[in-house]
Design an enzyme around this catalytic site. Sequence first.
Site, short mmCIF file in Angstrom:
data_model
loop_
_atom_site.label_atom_id
_atom_site.label_comp_id
_atom_site.label_asym_id
_atom_site.label_seq_id
_atom_site.Cartn_x
_atom_site.Cartn_y
_atom_site.Cartn_z
N SER A 42 75.91 20.17 -18.63
CA SER A 42 75.12 21.02 -17.60
C SER A 42 74.69 22.06 -18.29
O SER A 42 75.43 23.10 -18.78
CB SER A 42 75.73 20.80 -16.37
OG SER A 42 75.13 21.68 -15.43
N TYR A 87 82.99 24.11 -11.23
CA TYR A 87 82.09 23.29 -12.00
C TYR A 87 81.57 23.66 -13.25
O TYR A 87 81.55 22.77 -14.46
CB TYR A 87 81.26 22.73 -11.00
CG TYR A 87 80.10 21.78 -11.38
CD1 TYR A 87 80.41 20.61 -11.66
CD2 TYR A 87 78.74 22.28 -11.96
CE1 TYR A 87 79.43 19.72 -12.25
CE2 TYR A 87 77.95 21.46 -12.35
CZ TYR A 87 78.33 20.16 -12.58
OH TYR A 87 77.43 19.16 -13.10
N1 LIG Z 1 72.35 15.66 -10.97
C1 LIG Z 1 72.28 16.87 -11.61
O1 LIG Z 1 71.56 17.70 -11.40
C2 LIG Z 1 73.30 17.09 -12.90
C3 LIG Z 1 72.71 18.11 -13.39
C4 LIG Z 1 73.51 18.39 -14.69
C5 LIG Z 1 74.74 17.57 -15.05
N2 LIG Z 1 74.87 16.61 -14.23
C6 LIG Z 1 75.88 15.87 -14.80
O2 LIG Z 1 75.48 14.45 -14.93
C7 LIG Z 1 76.75 13.63 -14.70
C8 LIG Z 1 76.05 12.29 -13.76
O3 LIG Z 1 75.74 12.78 -12.60
P1 LIG Z 1 74.96 12.28 -11.58
O4 LIG Z 1 73.87 13.18 -11.25
O5 LIG Z 1 74.28 10.97 -12.04
O6 LIG Z 1 75.90 12.00 -10.44
P2 LIG Z 1 76.32 10.68 -9.58
O7 LIG Z 1 75.00 9.95 -9.08
O8 LIG Z 1 77.15 11.10 -8.44
O9 LIG Z 1 77.06 9.82 -10.65
C9 LIG Z 1 78.28 10.28 -11.06
C10 LIG Z 1 78.90 9.17 -11.72
O10 LIG Z 1 80.27 9.37 -12.25
C11 LIG Z 1 81.31 8.49 -11.90
N3 LIG Z 1 82.62 9.21 -11.59
C12 LIG Z 1 82.71 10.36 -10.91
N4 LIG Z 1 84.18 10.70 -10.95
C13 LIG Z 1 84.68 9.89 -11.51
C14 LIG Z 1 86.07 9.31 -11.91
N5 LIG Z 1 87.11 10.10 -11.51
N6 LIG Z 1 86.33 8.12 -12.82
C15 LIG Z 1 85.39 7.46 -13.10
N7 LIG Z 1 84.17 7.50 -12.75
C16 LIG Z 1 83.58 8.83 -12.16
C17 LIG Z 1 80.77 7.81 -10.64
O11 LIG Z 1 81.40 6.85 -10.07
P3 LIG Z 1 82.45 6.28 -9.15
O12 LIG Z 1 82.26 7.29 -7.92
O13 LIG Z 1 82.33 4.84 -8.76
O14 LIG Z 1 83.59 6.55 -9.70
C18 LIG Z 1 79.41 7.89 -10.69
O15 LIG Z 1 79.09 6.52 -11.39
C19 LIG Z 1 77.79 14.32 -14.16
O16 LIG Z 1 78.82 14.84 -15.33
C20 LIG Z 1 77.05 15.48 -13.83
O17 LIG Z 1 78.16 16.57 -13.90
C21 LIG Z 1 74.23 16.12 -13.17
#
Ligand SMILES: NC(=O)c1ccc[n+]([C@@H]2O[C@H](COP(=O)([O-])OP(=O)(O)OC[C@H]3O[C@@H](n4cnc5c(N)ncnc54)[C@H](OP(=O)(O)O)[C@@H]3O)[C@@H](O)[C@H]2O)c1
Length: 249
Positions: free
Chosen positions: A135, A148
């Site tokens: 990120s 975070y």
């Molecule tokens: N959205 C943003 O603005 C943004 C920006 C920069 C980076 N990111 C990063 O991108 C990645 C994906 O984020 P997203 O925005 O797509 O969020 P999201 O829609 O909340 O998806 C997160 C995914 O991670 C899984 N997860 C969370 N905790 C877990 C655990 N303990 N074990 C296994 N799976 C787990 C969740 O599945 P379950 O809940 O089913 O376990 C879900 O499938 C993350 O690493 C986040 O930090 C996001």
Amino acid sequence: MNILVTGVTSGFGKQIAADFIAAGHTVVGTGRRADKLAQLQQELGERFLPLGFDVADKDAMAVAFDSLPADFLPNIDVLVNNAGLALGLEPAHQADLGDWQTMINTNTLGLVNVTHAILPHMVAKNDGLIINISSTAGNYPYFGANVYGATKAFVTQFSLNLRADLLGKNVRVSNVEPGLCGGTEFSNVRFKGDDDKASKVYENVQFVSPKDISDIVLWLANQPKHVNINRLEVMPTAQTFAGLTVYKG
Ligand SMILES: NC(=O)c1ccc[n+]([C@@H]2O[C@H](COP(=O)([O-])OP(=O)(O)OC[C@H]3O[C@@H](n4cnc5c(N)ncnc54)[C@H](OP(=O)(O)O)[C@@H]3O)[C@@H](O)[C@H]2O)c1
């Protein structure tokens, strides 16, 4: 190709899994929510293999990996370490210790667990690509990002250190560093189900979408094997740098 994507039950991971399947590949997709994984299997068909476990639980991970067809793990071409979360946006002195621990356990320990299980197989066949979803929070401080952002700085430096250790091996590592992205559950999770607060984050902004991130991930996976994209930082055009803050009391 055989692809392992963590965190496919929503957001980036779901789109990445769907796009790899559409491109003709086989995808093992992980997450904790069994109902979402089952639904995804219905949608994506037999080249999608759901695997339910918490990335922070290495024993559960080992049991889950053991349930895969014997030839899958040793033959993973691309690992996308995407599972992760932010919890809370309070300043550090008001943050919940449990939230901090969950972020550390998921974003750093979880990513390390999965990498530790897959990397030796890639080195053994001298071929593979690891794509870590970090990120911009790992590159720039912002209010409330405390742990975070620190976990994502870990992911970025871990990616670069893997590159160092993989000298002379045909195993590649790319670190993707997204800024503000919408269309995921990220803010709903961060604000613990306060969906109104979550939706305000994306009001009147053309944010980066899961499709944008998935296109980048597939582009990385389609680079020639002698090309390693070390890191790729991506923001919406509408997002830029805040500058340094001075408190004038
Ligand atoms: N959205 C943003 O603005 C943004 C920006 C920069 C980076 N990111 C990063 O991108 C990645 C994906 O984020 P997203 O925005 O797509 O969020 P999201 O829609 O909340 O998806 C997160 C995914 O991670 C899984 N997860 C969370 N905790 C877990 C655990 N303990 N074990 C296994 N799976 C787990 C969740 O599945 P379950 O809940 O089913 O376990 C879900 O499938 C993350 O690493 C986040 O930090 C996001």
